[in-house]
Design a protein around this motif. Structure first.
Motif, short mmCIF file in Angstrom:
data_model
loop_
_atom_site.label_atom_id
_atom_site.label_comp_id
_atom_site.label_asym_id
_atom_site.label_seq_id
_atom_site.Cartn_x
_atom_site.Cartn_y
_atom_site.Cartn_z
N ILE A 2 0.87 -1.18 0.00
CA ILE A 2 0.00 0.00 0.00
C ILE A 2 0.91 1.23 0.00
CG2 ILE A 2 -1.84 1.26 1.24
CD1 ILE A 2 -2.76 -1.54 0.36
N GLY A 3 0.65 2.16 -0.94
CA GLY A 3 1.49 3.36 -1.10
C GLY A 3 1.73 4.11 0.20
N ALA A 4 2.92 4.71 0.32
CA ALA A 4 3.28 5.47 1.53
C ALA A 4 4.38 6.47 1.19
CB ALA A 4 3.77 4.51 2.61
N GLU A 5 4.73 7.29 2.16
CA GLU A 5 5.87 8.21 2.01
C GLU A 5 7.14 7.47 2.43
OE1 GLU A 5 7.04 12.76 2.20
OE2 GLU A 5 4.99 12.09 2.41
N LEU A 6 8.17 7.55 1.58
CA LEU A 6 9.37 6.74 1.79
C LEU A 6 10.63 7.60 1.73
CD1 LEU A 6 8.28 3.94 -0.69
CD2 LEU A 6 8.19 3.77 1.80
N MET A 7 11.72 7.07 2.31
CA MET A 7 12.99 7.80 2.35
C MET A 7 14.10 6.92 1.80
SD MET A 7 14.07 10.77 3.47
CE MET A 7 13.06 11.36 4.82
N SER A 8 14.83 7.43 0.80
CA SER A 8 15.96 6.68 0.24
C SER A 8 17.16 6.78 1.16
CB SER A 8 16.38 7.29 -1.10
OG SER A 8 15.30 7.27 -2.00
N SER A 9 17.92 5.66 1.25
CA SER A 9 19.11 5.66 2.10
C SER A 9 20.40 5.49 1.30
CB SER A 9 19.01 4.54 3.13
OG SER A 9 18.83 3.30 2.46
N ASP A 10 20.32 4.80 0.16
CA ASP A 10 21.49 4.66 -0.70
C ASP A 10 21.02 4.41 -2.13
OD1 ASP A 10 21.65 1.63 -1.36
OD2 ASP A 10 21.50 1.59 0.81
N LEU A 11 21.97 4.32 -3.05
CA LEU A 11 21.64 4.26 -4.48
C LEU A 11 20.72 3.09 -4.83
CD1 LEU A 11 21.96 4.83 -7.50
CD2 LEU A 11 24.29 3.98 -7.38
N ARG A 12 21.11 1.87 -4.49
CA ARG A 12 20.33 0.70 -4.92
C ARG A 12 19.05 0.55 -4.08
NH1 ARG A 12 22.71 0.90 -9.75
NH2 ARG A 12 24.95 0.88 -9.46
N ALA A 13 19.10 0.96 -2.81
CA ALA A 13 17.88 0.95 -1.99
C ALA A 13 16.83 1.87 -2.60
CB ALA A 13 18.20 1.38 -0.57
#
Length: 419
Positions: free
Chosen positions: A363-374
């Protein structure tokens, strides 16, 4: 700071062309420091890490002439190049350490900041330093910098890497090209990007031969003017293969040699993807139901690359049944797990193994990237989620994927870049 808005679920269909390889371009660009004559490098990807490396070369004194599409760079080195690589340039990219080998080999001194990059584990530079020391480099670490020098030319020797290291293999090969006599490197990394580097150097007059994980280099006095086209990006190709498998896709992947990702293709066939390969393209159809794979383990080439681990985890979240992924390359590469859990994934981590429940309804949510491949894994998860997902800090993505939102839009993904 830019972010992506993705409206899922999306079905993937159409054609995508693979860009030049970031991981091959970086060592090749670093190796241009060995040259007195102009070098032309083609098929560079237009990504942030390449801009960083070009800016680093400029700061050392290289003149760089870019083509209009910025995919070809003509590099002309001055007679008296600088040998100082500052923290402000090096902090964003791990690959910056690759200028150490050529600077020591050609100019016999260097002051280079210890590098930055993705926060995916220690990734120490000690293998680089130990190998270059055996070739004749003396160094000390001071105030976050490597202060290095050599008495004249480096001297060929035998180096046995205690652990397979891509960067240390690349740095040592580049440095040994202009060393006196013969260098034998044992227990080398043999990733296709390293073979691309040695193809480039051999085309320029270097004397490099491979036998399994052993690389023999006979030093030469100088390298010749040359033109070289960088290989296509196997991680980008693998990412699009996973995307098609994940989203019941029907995708043609162009400008890529499928042999380079043979292990990944085998794995995707096991989960149910229908894949046809020819010389320079891949046709891939995703299954209605994704089969779980009990145990996936990342390994050095020709194994499953660590750079595809996060993408495969998303795939296993949607598989029918339980699976596990063991990360054997980096010790801190499960930072995407918490974000996938926000979408509804059931993942349990113990040491370096993640157990994935499967049958996830994202289910869609707000997300945070931590590194390139993540970051790209979160994009893939958002593509098969119900509703809107916002992915923040996508500057990580821009480091390694060329205009990914444009490529995704063309194949049916509802994606927008928001400022």
């Amino acid at each position: 700071m830019d972010k992506f808005l993705i409206n899922g679920p999306c079905k993937i269909k159409g054609n995508v062309s693979i860009s030049g390889s970031k991981n091959a371009s970086l060592p090749i660009l670093a190796a241009t420091l060995l040259f007195d004559k102009p070098v032309v490098i083609k098929n560079l990807p237009r990504v942030r890490d390449i801009n960083t490396m070009l800016n680093l070369l400029k700061s050392l004194g290289s003149k760089i002439i870019l083509s209009r599409d910025k995919k070809t760079a003509k590099i002309i080195n001055k007679k008296n190049m600088k040998t100082f690589a500052s923290y402000s340039l090096v902090k964003t990219m791990r690959g910056s350490i690759l200028v150490l080998g050529p600077l020591i080999s050609k100019y016999h001194k260097s002051k280079i900041s210890l590098p930055g990059g993705c926060l995916i584990g220690a990734r120490p530079v000690n293998y680089h330093l130990t190998a270059l020391k055996k070739l004749g480099m003396k160094y000390e670490l001071k105030d976050g910098y490597i202060l290095a020098k050599s008495k004249g030319k480096l001297v060929g020797t035998t180096i046995n890497f205690p652990k397979i290291s891509v960067g240390a293999t690349e740095n040592s090969i580049i440095a040994a090209c202009l060393a006196k006599g013969k260098t034998v490197l044992k227990n080398c990394a043999i990733e296709p990007e390293i073979k691309d580097l040695t193809n480039f150097l051999n085309k320029s007059g270097a004397k490099i031969k491979w036998k399994g994980r052993v690389c023999k280099i006979i030093g030469v006095n100088s390298l010749n003017e040359t033109e070289y086209s960088v290989m296509a990006d196997r991680i980008e190709a693998g990412t699009f293969c996973v995307a098609a498998t994940l989203a019941k896709g029907n995708l043609q992947i162009n400008n890529f040699n499928p042999k380079i990702i043979g292990t990944e293709i085998k794995l995707l066939k096991k989960v149910g993807a229908k894949i046809k390969s020819s010389e320079n393209k891949i046709l891939i159809k995703g299954p209605e139901k994704i089969k779980a794979i009990k145990s996936i383990k990342t390994k050095e080439f020709p194994g499953i690359p660590t750079d595809l681990q996060a993408q495969l985890m998303v795939l296993m979240c949607k598989a029918v049944g339980k699976s596990s992924i063991t990360e054997s390359i980096f010790e801190n590469r499960f930072m995407h797990v918490a974000e996938l859990q926000r979408l509804g994934a059931k993942i349990n981590i113990k040491n370096n193994t993640a157990t994935i429940e499967g049958n996830t309804k994202f289910i869609g949510a707000e997300l945070m990237s931590s590194d390139l491949r993540a970051s790209v894994a979160l994009v893939l998860a958002a593509v098969v989620s119900t509703g809107k997902s916002y992915i923040n800090r996508i500057y990580h993505l821009d480091r390694g994927y060329e205009k990914i939102e444009n490529k995704l839009k063309k194949i049916g993904v509802k994606i927008k870049r928001l400022k």
